[in-house]
Design a protein around this motif. Structure first.
Motif, PDB file in Angstrom:
ATOM      1  N   PRO A  64      14.750  -5.686  -5.497  1.00  0.00           N
ATOM      2  CA  PRO A  64      13.704  -4.683  -5.224  1.00  0.00           C
ATOM      3  C   PRO A  64      13.416  -4.522  -3.730  1.00  0.00           C
ATOM      4  CG  PRO A  64      12.755  -6.665  -6.206  1.00  0.00           C
ATOM      5  CD  PRO A  64      14.227  -6.787  -6.328  1.00  0.00           C
ATOM      6  N   MET A  65      13.520  -5.629  -2.972  1.00  0.00           N
ATOM      7  CA  MET A  65      13.278  -5.537  -1.532  1.00  0.00           C
ATOM      8  C   MET A  65      14.327  -4.658  -0.845  1.00  0.00           C
ATOM      9  SD  MET A  65      10.530  -7.188  -0.728  1.00  0.00           S
ATOM     10  CE  MET A  65       9.911  -6.497  -2.262  1.00  0.00           C
ATOM     11  N   ALA A  66      15.577  -4.760  -1.302  1.00  0.00           N
ATOM     12  CA  ALA A  66      16.645  -3.942  -0.725  1.00  0.00           C
ATOM     13  C   ALA A  66      16.418  -2.465  -1.017  1.00  0.00           C
ATOM     14  CB  ALA A  66      17.999  -4.386  -1.260  1.00  0.00           C
ATOM     15  N   LYS A  67      15.845  -2.164  -2.180  1.00  0.00           N
ATOM     16  CA  LYS A  67      15.592  -0.769  -2.542  1.00  0.00           C
ATOM     17  C   LYS A  67      14.491  -0.160  -1.680  1.00  0.00           C
ATOM     18  CE  LYS A  67      17.109  -1.089  -7.368  1.00  0.00           C
ATOM     19  NZ  LYS A  67      16.699  -0.996  -8.804  1.00  0.00           N
ATOM     20  N   ILE A  68      13.374  -0.875  -1.545  1.00  0.00           N
ATOM     21  CA  ILE A  68      12.276  -0.326  -0.743  1.00  0.00           C
ATOM     22  C   ILE A  68      12.574  -0.436   0.752  1.00  0.00           C
ATOM     23  CG2 ILE A  68      10.582  -0.888  -2.526  1.00  0.00           C
ATOM     24  CD1 ILE A  68       9.659  -3.216  -0.845  1.00  0.00           C
ATOM     25  N   GLY A  69      13.553  -1.277   1.093  1.00  0.00           N
ATOM     26  CA  GLY A  69      13.916  -1.444   2.497  1.00  0.00           C
ATOM     27  C   GLY A  69      14.666  -0.266   3.087  1.00  0.00           C
ATOM     28  N   LYS A  70      14.980   0.735   2.258  1.00  0.00           N
ATOM     29  CA  LYS A  70      15.661   1.927   2.765  1.00  0.00           C
ATOM     30  C   LYS A  70      14.766   2.724   3.705  1.00  0.00           C
ATOM     31  CE  LYS A  70      18.737   2.281  -1.227  1.00  0.00           C
ATOM     32  NZ  LYS A  70      19.165   3.070  -2.408  1.00  0.00           N
ATOM     33  N   LEU A  71      13.460   2.461   3.661  1.00  0.00           N
ATOM     34  CA  LEU A  71      12.546   3.038   4.644  1.00  0.00           C
ATOM     35  C   LEU A  71      12.695   2.253   5.945  1.00  0.00           C
ATOM     36  CD1 LEU A  71      10.200   4.951   5.350  1.00  0.00           C
ATOM     37  CD2 LEU A  71       8.623   3.222   4.447  1.00  0.00           C
ATOM     38  N   ASP A  72      13.280   2.893   6.952  1.00  0.00           N
ATOM     39  CA  ASP A  72      13.696   2.184   8.162  1.00  0.00           C
ATOM     40  C   ASP A  72      12.560   1.441   8.862  1.00  0.00           C
ATOM     41  OD1 ASP A  72      16.277   3.026   7.799  1.00  0.00           O
ATOM     42  OD2 ASP A  72      16.106   4.779   9.101  1.00  0.00           O
ATOM     43  N   THR A  73      11.378   2.014   8.866  1.00  0.00           N
ATOM     44  CA  THR A  73      10.276   1.423   9.639  1.00  0.00           C
ATOM     45  C   THR A  73       9.427   0.445   8.830  1.00  0.00           C
ATOM     46  OG1 THR A  73       8.857   3.321   9.107  1.00  0.00           O
ATOM     47  CG2 THR A  73      10.140   3.435  11.150  1.00  0.00           C
ATOM     48  N   LEU A  74       9.845   0.139   7.613  1.00  0.00           N
ATOM     49  CA  LEU A  74       9.006  -0.685   6.739  1.00  0.00           C
ATOM     50  C   LEU A  74       8.744  -2.065   7.329  1.00  0.00           C
ATOM     51  CD1 LEU A  74       7.492  -0.871   4.084  1.00  0.00           C
ATOM     52  CD2 LEU A  74       9.595  -1.678   2.996  1.00  0.00           C
ATOM     53  N   SER A  75       9.781  -2.706   7.881  1.00  0.00           N
ATOM     54  CA  SER A  75       9.593  -4.047   8.445  1.00  0.00           C
ATOM     55  C   SER A  75       8.606  -4.026   9.606  1.00  0.00           C
ATOM     56  CB  SER A  75      10.936  -4.621   8.901  1.00  0.00           C
ATOM     57  OG  SER A  75      11.548  -3.774   9.845  1.00  0.00           O
ATOM     58  N   ILE A  76       8.656  -2.980  10.422  1.00  0.00           N
ATOM     59  CA  ILE A  76       7.719  -2.864  11.549  1.00  0.00           C
ATOM     60  C   ILE A  76       6.295  -2.688  11.041  1.00  0.00           C
ATOM     61  CG2 ILE A  76       7.098  -1.499  13.579  1.00  0.00           C
ATOM     62  CD1 ILE A  76      10.030  -0.750  13.860  1.00  0.00           C
ATOM     63  N   ILE A  77       6.133  -1.842  10.023  1.00  0.00           N
ATOM     64  CA  ILE A  77       4.805  -1.599   9.457  1.00  0.00           C
ATOM     65  C   ILE A  77       4.212  -2.888   8.905  1.00  0.00           C
ATOM     66  CG2 ILE A  77       3.559  -0.431   7.586  1.00  0.00           C
ATOM     67  CD1 ILE A  77       5.572   1.889   7.906  1.00  0.00           C
ATOM     68  N   ILE A  78       5.024  -3.638   8.140  1.00  0.00           N
ATOM     69  CA  ILE A  78       4.536  -4.893   7.552  1.00  0.00           C
ATOM     70  C   ILE A  78       4.183  -5.902   8.643  1.00  0.00           C
ATOM     71  CG2 ILE A  78       5.217  -6.894   6.166  1.00  0.00           C
ATOM     72  CD1 ILE A  78       6.823  -5.035   4.408  1.00  0.00           C
ATOM     73  N   ALA A  79       5.039  -6.010   9.673  1.00  0.00           N
ATOM     74  CA  ALA A  79       4.767  -6.946  10.767  1.00  0.00           C
ATOM     75  C   ALA A  79       3.462  -6.602  11.468  1.00  0.00           C
ATOM     76  CB  ALA A  79       5.926  -6.941  11.755  1.00  0.00           C
ATOM     77  N   LEU A  80       3.211  -5.323  11.704  1.00  0.00           N
ATOM     78  CA  LEU A  80       1.968  -4.901  12.359  1.00  0.00           C
ATOM     79  C   LEU A  80       0.755  -5.167  11.474  1.00  0.00           C
ATOM     80  CD1 LEU A  80       3.110  -1.568  14.059  1.00  0.00           C
ATOM     81  CD2 LEU A  80       2.480  -3.711  15.196  1.00  0.00           C
ATOM     82  N   VAL A  81       0.912  -4.947  10.179  1.00  0.00           N
ATOM     83  CA  VAL A  81      -0.189  -5.242   9.253  1.00  0.00           C
ATOM     84  C   VAL A  81      -0.501  -6.736   9.254  1.00  0.00           C
ATOM     85  CG1 VAL A  81      -0.870  -5.291   6.823  1.00  0.00           C
ATOM     86  CG2 VAL A  81       0.193  -3.236   7.781  1.00  0.00           C
ATOM     87  N   VAL A  82       0.552  -7.559   9.190  1.00  0.00           N
ATOM     88  CA  VAL A  82       0.367  -9.015   9.224  1.00  0.00           C
ATOM     89  C   VAL A  82      -0.307  -9.437  10.524  1.00  0.00           C
ATOM     90  CG1 VAL A  82       1.571 -11.237   9.342  1.00  0.00           C
ATOM     91  CG2 VAL A  82       2.283  -9.520   7.671  1.00  0.00           C
ATOM     92  N   LEU A  83       0.112  -8.844  11.634  1.00  0.00           N
ATOM     93  CA  LEU A  83      -0.488  -9.158  12.933  1.00  0.00           C
ATOM     94  C   LEU A  83      -1.962  -8.771  12.961  1.00  0.00           C
ATOM     95  CD1 LEU A  83      -0.295 -10.050  15.877  1.00  0.00           C
ATOM     96  CD2 LEU A  83       0.524  -7.749  16.448  1.00  0.00           C
ATOM     97  N   LEU A  84      -2.272  -7.595  12.451  1.00  0.00           N
ATOM     98  CA  LEU A  84      -3.656  -7.129  12.430  1.00  0.00           C
ATOM     99  C   LEU A  84      -4.527  -8.036  11.566  1.00  0.00           C
ATOM    100  CD1 LEU A  84      -5.636  -4.929  13.317  1.00  0.00           C
ATOM    101  CD2 LEU A  84      -4.998  -3.625  11.272  1.00  0.00           C
ATOM    102  N   VAL A  85      -4.024  -8.413  10.400  1.00  0.00           N
ATOM    103  CA  VAL A  85      -4.773  -9.323   9.515  1.00  0.00           C
ATOM    104  C   VAL A  85      -4.979 -10.671  10.195  1.00  0.00           C
ATOM    105  CG1 VAL A  85      -4.663 -10.607   7.343  1.00  0.00           C
ATOM    106  CG2 VAL A  85      -4.024  -8.188   7.392  1.00  0.00           C
ATOM    107  N   SER A  86      -3.946 -11.170  10.876  1.00  0.00           N
ATOM    108  CA  SER A  86      -4.061 -12.453  11.580  1.00  0.00           C
ATOM    109  C   SER A  86      -5.114 -12.388  12.677  1.00  0.00           C
ATOM    110  CB  SER A  86      -2.704 -12.836  12.190  1.00  0.00           C
ATOM    111  OG  SER A  86      -1.718 -12.969  11.198  1.00  0.00           O
ATOM    112  N   ALA A  87      -5.128 -11.275  13.422  1.00  0.00           N
ATOM    113  CA  ALA A  87      -6.095 -11.122  14.507  1.00  0.00           C
ATOM    114  C   ALA A  87      -7.527 -11.047  13.978  1.00  0.00           C
ATOM    115  CB  ALA A  87      -5.769  -9.871  15.322  1.00  0.00           C
ATOM    116  N   MET A  88      -7.679 -10.501  12.772  1.00  0.00           N
ATOM    117  CA  MET A  88      -9.017 -10.320  12.201  1.00  0.00           C
ATOM    118  C   MET A  88      -9.493 -11.530  11.405  1.00  0.00           C
ATOM    119  SD  MET A  88      -8.589  -6.352  10.910  1.00  0.00           S
ATOM    120  CE  MET A  88     -10.194  -6.336  10.106  1.00  0.00           C
ATOM    121  N   THR A  89      -8.586 -12.484  11.148  1.00  0.00           N
ATOM    122  CA  THR A  89      -8.948 -13.650  10.332  1.00  0.00           C
ATOM    123  C   THR A  89      -8.782 -14.955  11.118  1.00  0.00           C
ATOM    124  OG1 THR A  89      -6.723 -13.634   9.374  1.00  0.00           O
ATOM    125  CG2 THR A  89      -8.455 -12.506   8.148  1.00  0.00           C
TER     126      THR A  89
END
Length: 385
Positions: free
Chosen positions: A150-175
């Motif tokens: 399933p990860m390979a299927k949704i990974g066809k969105l090129d910017t997905l890894s960047i989006i997730i990394a930024l979300v993780v970073l934002l959550v880390s900064a806020m917690t």
């Protein structure tokens, strides 16, 4: 083979332990030995990742990685890097920072430890991007197929890894960054800035390296078109580089150069937790550099062994295990911005994941009737480390 590959590591170990015994006695010898084991256990997955990249490089750049690269790893990351961190965070000159490291070890340790949130955010996001790009890529072999398909299927969105990394970073900064364990206070801005820097570093270095690598492969494919024999085609494609064709050599050199930079940044990201964790054992920078340096030598030798034996081709799930270990390390680094996690746990997570992936590879080979030492092509790599 074992002595040829690990000979330098054995020699450096003997010399380093003897030097530790002479300078600091039995206690220093024990500390250096413990630090070496710590570095090997924490960075074991680093060797697998390094081998996966190193086998793509030509013999010249492999040699550079195993010589200049080890100098950067040992002296740069294990000795110079902590001093630079102190100089930057405390706004000191290089000489003042060195004097502090030698003459006021407690203050030096405090300053390095206070910089941990920035280091953890940079390294955590960089390593997280490596894991995400791996897990989102379509692969011939799938270890944990219930995750990877399933990860390979949704990974066809090129910017997905960047989006997730930024979300993780934002959550880390806020917690976890709002009340850190190292240095105290709110480090949200520091974590955000450092995490973005880690993301940019990954995108720039990894992107440029991937561009030149892909361009080099395209040129080699064009050179090999029309040749009926695949092996002859590969030899024809490589021949211009050996015979001094400037364009091909320059392109290969650029691709290998940026892969070398990529490898060094990966090594730096892996070494962050080892350097910080070493302060739980000693705050003497020379003991630390010697112990961690010996461990780094074994990681380099293990990288050579994996490439030379073609282990990643024989045991196809090893890279999967190493990348899952990278993902775990990225999460651990971000968590340690606020919470203390013992280095033994960090090391065991990586070792267990790689051991499980190795066991799965062995089971697969037996099921398909493939011996562990399959006769597939082995990559030649200089074994001077």
């Amino acid at each position: 083979m074992l002595l040829k590959t690990f000979g330098w590591s054995f020699a450096i170990t003997a010399l380093g332990l003897a030097l530790a015994g002479v300078l600091w006695g039995w206690q220093g010898l024990a500390i250096v030995g413990i630090l070496s084991i710590l570095e090997i256990s924490v960075s074991f997955d680093n060797a697998v990742i390094n081998a996966g990249i190193l086998r793509k490089m030509n013999a010249f750049w492999q040699k550079i990685f195993l010589t200049i690269g080890i100098l950067i790893a040992v002296f740069g990351m294990r000795l110079v890097f902590p001093v630079v961190i102190v100089a930057v965070t405390a706004k000191l000159g290089p000489i003042e920072a060195v004097n502090l490291a030698i003459n006021d070890k407690a203050q030096y340790q405090e300053l390095v430890t206070s910089a941990h949130p920035a280091i953890a955010a940079f390294g955590g996001i960089f390593l997280l991007m490596i894991f995400l790009d791996f897990i989102f890529e379509e692969r011939d072999y799938k270890w944990l197929s219930w995750i990877e398909k399933p990860m390979a299927k949704i990974g066809k969105l090129d910017t997905l890894s960047i989006i997730i990394a930024l979300v993780v970073l934002l959550v880390s900064a806020m917690t976890v960054a709002t009340s850190v364990a190292h240095g105290g206070g709110d480090k949200s801005a520091t974590v955000l800035l450092s995490g973005v820097a880690g993301l940019i570093t990954y995108l720039v270095v990894g992107g440029i390296s991937g561009y030149f690598e892909a361009k080099l492969e395209e040129d080699e494919d064009e050179d090999g078109d029309g040749d009926e024999d695949g092996e002859e085609a590969r030899e024809t494609a490589v021949a211009p580089a050996k015979n001094g064709n400037g364009a091909v050599v320059g392109l290969a050199g650029k691709a290998a150069f940026f892969m070398f930079l990529y490898l060094e940044v990966i090594d730096a990201s892996f070494s962050f937790d080892g350097v910080i964790g070493a302060f739980a054992i000693t705050n003497d920078i020379f003991m630390m550099a010697l112990g961690l340096g010996i461990g780094a030598m074994y990681i380099r030798s293990l990288t050579v062994f994996l490439v030379h034996k073609g282990t990643l081709d024989d045991y196809v799930y090893l890279e999967h295990g190493a990348h899952y270990a990278i993902g775990a390390l990225a999460v651990i680094l971000l968590i340690t911005i606020k919470y203390e996690i013992h280095e033994v746990i960090t090391g065991l997570v990586g070792v267990v994941l790689i051991a499980l992936s190795f066991a799965s590879s062995v089971i697969r080979n037996r099921r398909e009737g493939k011996p562990g030492d399959s006769s597939g092509a082995k990559s030649e790599v200089p074994s001077g480390v």
